[in-house]
Design an enzyme around this catalytic site. Sequence first.
Site, PDB file in Angstrom:
ATOM      1  N   ASN A   7       0.858  -1.183   0.000  1.00  0.00           N
ATOM      2  CA  ASN A   7       0.000   0.000   0.000  1.00  0.00           C
ATOM      3  C   ASN A   7       0.898   1.238   0.000  1.00  0.00           C
ATOM      4  O   ASN A   7       1.692   1.435   0.937  1.00  0.00           O
ATOM      5  CB  ASN A   7      -0.897  -0.020   1.237  1.00  0.00           C
ATOM      6  CG  ASN A   7      -1.927   1.086   1.235  1.00  0.00           C
ATOM      7  OD1 ASN A   7      -1.630   2.224   0.897  1.00  0.00           O
ATOM      8  ND2 ASN A   7      -3.145   0.776   1.643  1.00  0.00           N
ATOM      9  N   ARG A  18       4.703  18.240   1.500  1.00  0.00           N
ATOM     10  CA  ARG A  18       5.613  19.274   1.016  1.00  0.00           C
ATOM     11  C   ARG A  18       5.146  19.909  -0.287  1.00  0.00           C
ATOM     12  O   ARG A  18       5.584  21.003  -0.657  1.00  0.00           O
ATOM     13  CB  ARG A  18       7.015  18.649   0.838  1.00  0.00           C
ATOM     14  CG  ARG A  18       8.119  19.623   0.471  1.00  0.00           C
ATOM     15  CD  ARG A  18       8.430  20.587   1.588  1.00  0.00           C
ATOM     16  NE  ARG A  18       9.468  21.518   1.207  1.00  0.00           N
ATOM     17  CZ  ARG A  18      10.768  21.366   1.484  1.00  0.00           C
ATOM     18  NH1 ARG A  18      11.172  20.281   2.127  1.00  0.00           N
ATOM     19  NH2 ARG A  18      11.646  22.258   1.122  1.00  0.00           N
ATOM     20  N   HIS A  43      -5.663   3.639  -1.694  1.00  0.00           N
ATOM     21  CA  HIS A  43      -6.990   3.990  -1.171  1.00  0.00           C
ATOM     22  C   HIS A  43      -7.211   5.474  -1.459  1.00  0.00           C
ATOM     23  O   HIS A  43      -6.848   6.345  -0.658  1.00  0.00           O
ATOM     24  CB  HIS A  43      -7.058   3.728   0.336  1.00  0.00           C
ATOM     25  CG  HIS A  43      -8.425   3.898   0.920  1.00  0.00           C
ATOM     26  ND1 HIS A  43      -8.846   3.218   2.034  1.00  0.00           N
ATOM     27  CD2 HIS A  43      -9.473   4.673   0.551  1.00  0.00           C
ATOM     28  CE1 HIS A  43     -10.092   3.561   2.332  1.00  0.00           C
ATOM     29  NE2 HIS A  43     -10.490   4.457   1.435  1.00  0.00           N
ATOM     30  N   ARG A  45      -8.980   8.515  -1.207  1.00  0.00           N
ATOM     31  CA  ARG A  45     -10.078   9.151  -0.467  1.00  0.00           C
ATOM     32  C   ARG A  45     -10.505  10.450  -1.155  1.00  0.00           C
ATOM     33  O   ARG A  45      -9.697  11.089  -1.855  1.00  0.00           O
ATOM     34  CB  ARG A  45      -9.660   9.408   0.975  1.00  0.00           C
ATOM     35  CG  ARG A  45      -9.464   8.113   1.762  1.00  0.00           C
ATOM     36  CD  ARG A  45      -9.103   8.385   3.208  1.00  0.00           C
ATOM     37  NE  ARG A  45      -8.964   7.137   3.958  1.00  0.00           N
ATOM     38  CZ  ARG A  45      -9.955   6.499   4.549  1.00  0.00           C
ATOM     39  NH1 ARG A  45     -11.180   6.996   4.483  1.00  0.00           N
ATOM     40  NH2 ARG A  45      -9.752   5.373   5.201  1.00  0.00           N
ATOM     41  N   GLU A  70      -8.800   0.248  -3.128  1.00  0.00           N
ATOM     42  CA  GLU A  70      -9.765   0.059  -2.057  1.00  0.00           C
ATOM     43  C   GLU A  70     -10.461   1.373  -1.734  1.00  0.00           C
ATOM     44  O   GLU A  70      -9.915   2.451  -1.955  1.00  0.00           O
ATOM     45  CB  GLU A  70      -9.099  -0.519  -0.803  1.00  0.00           C
ATOM     46  CG  GLU A  70      -8.045   0.359  -0.166  1.00  0.00           C
ATOM     47  CD  GLU A  70      -7.454  -0.272   1.090  1.00  0.00           C
ATOM     48  OE1 GLU A  70      -7.166   0.477   2.051  1.00  0.00           O
ATOM     49  OE2 GLU A  70      -7.272  -1.497   1.108  1.00  0.00           O
ATOM     50  N   HIS A 190      -4.247  -4.683   7.766  1.00  0.00           N
ATOM     51  CA  HIS A 190      -4.328  -3.683   8.818  1.00  0.00           C
ATOM     52  C   HIS A 190      -3.398  -4.046   9.973  1.00  0.00           C
ATOM     53  O   HIS A 190      -3.640  -4.987  10.714  1.00  0.00           O
ATOM     54  CB  HIS A 190      -5.746  -3.467   9.360  1.00  0.00           C
ATOM     55  CG  HIS A 190      -5.884  -2.139  10.067  1.00  0.00           C
ATOM     56  ND1 HIS A 190      -6.227  -0.977   9.405  1.00  0.00           N
ATOM     57  CD2 HIS A 190      -5.697  -1.793  11.352  1.00  0.00           C
ATOM     58  CE1 HIS A 190      -6.254   0.028  10.255  1.00  0.00           C
ATOM     59  NE2 HIS A 190      -5.931  -0.441  11.447  1.00  0.00           N
ATOM     60  N   ASP A 191      -2.323  -3.281  10.081  1.00  0.00           N
ATOM     61  CA  ASP A 191      -1.341  -3.401  11.159  1.00  0.00           C
ATOM     62  C   ASP A 191      -0.588  -4.722  11.156  1.00  0.00           C
ATOM     63  O   ASP A 191       0.007  -5.100  12.182  1.00  0.00           O
ATOM     64  CB  ASP A 191      -1.984  -3.161  12.519  1.00  0.00           C
ATOM     65  CG  ASP A 191      -2.357  -1.705  12.740  1.00  0.00           C
ATOM     66  OD1 ASP A 191      -1.850  -0.846  11.990  1.00  0.00           O
ATOM     67  OD2 ASP A 191      -3.164  -1.417  13.638  1.00  0.00           O
ATOM     68  N   GLY A 213       0.936  -1.421   4.341  1.00  0.00           N
ATOM     69  CA  GLY A 213       1.447  -0.098   3.996  1.00  0.00           C
ATOM     70  C   GLY A 213       2.175   0.565   5.132  1.00  0.00           C
ATOM     71  O   GLY A 213       3.394   0.756   5.091  1.00  0.00           O
TER      72      GLY A 213
END
Length: 237
Positions: A7, A18, A43, A45, A70, A190-191, A213
């Site tokens: 990810n 920046r 992802h 957003r 996703e 996730h994690d 990620g």
Amino acid sequence: MAKLSVNVNKIATIRNARGGDVPNVVQVAKDCERFGAEGITIHPRPDERHITTKDVYDLKKVVTTEYNIEGYPDERFMKLIEETRPAQATLVPDGPDVLTSNAGWDTIKHKEWLTKICKQLSEWGVRSSIFVDTDHKNIEGAKAVGVDRIELYTGPYADDYEKDRDAAIKEYVYAAELANELGLGINAGHDLSLDNLAFFKQSIPNLKEVSIGHALIADALYLGLETTIKKYLELLK
């Protein structure tokens, strides 16, 4: 061997902090593949706080492995999927104001809508995946809406791993066994990290793919991107 999809959201976050185009998200994605990653996940957003709409189209031109997009399947997201036709679309239930995906779908409550979405993805030739927790009703519900795969939300596993890894993995094993019985492919994310990934992989039958990620990019700050990717790949063997 489960596939590693990197990810690259965090790369875009650094760039956006920046302005300009350093680090270059497209180049990093190409390098991840060159170093052995078998997929690239993004992802995008609506607020573009990391991946931008432009990134979605730019990455489509260069990703040669599995391109996984996703997001929450609103009109904007579905337009991106229709126009880019990634290998996989991973549906997450969180709205645009959520910091990070932190819960699975209630596939019973949203059955009609998700069925329509999955049918559309199938017509576009895009593999569908739905973010779920270990609740058996929601996994059975995922099967009912016609999804190809589930992505197990591994946040609770990661939180509890250091306390008692056997207890932390228990419900995930049961969930994976059910998914296998139902003929659903299994992804996870996730994690997941260098600390907890190997035990998760060896415990989950027929794990097809992990999307990582935050932890991977954090590790790369110390180890370098190539070394980090190779370490994650080794754990997935």
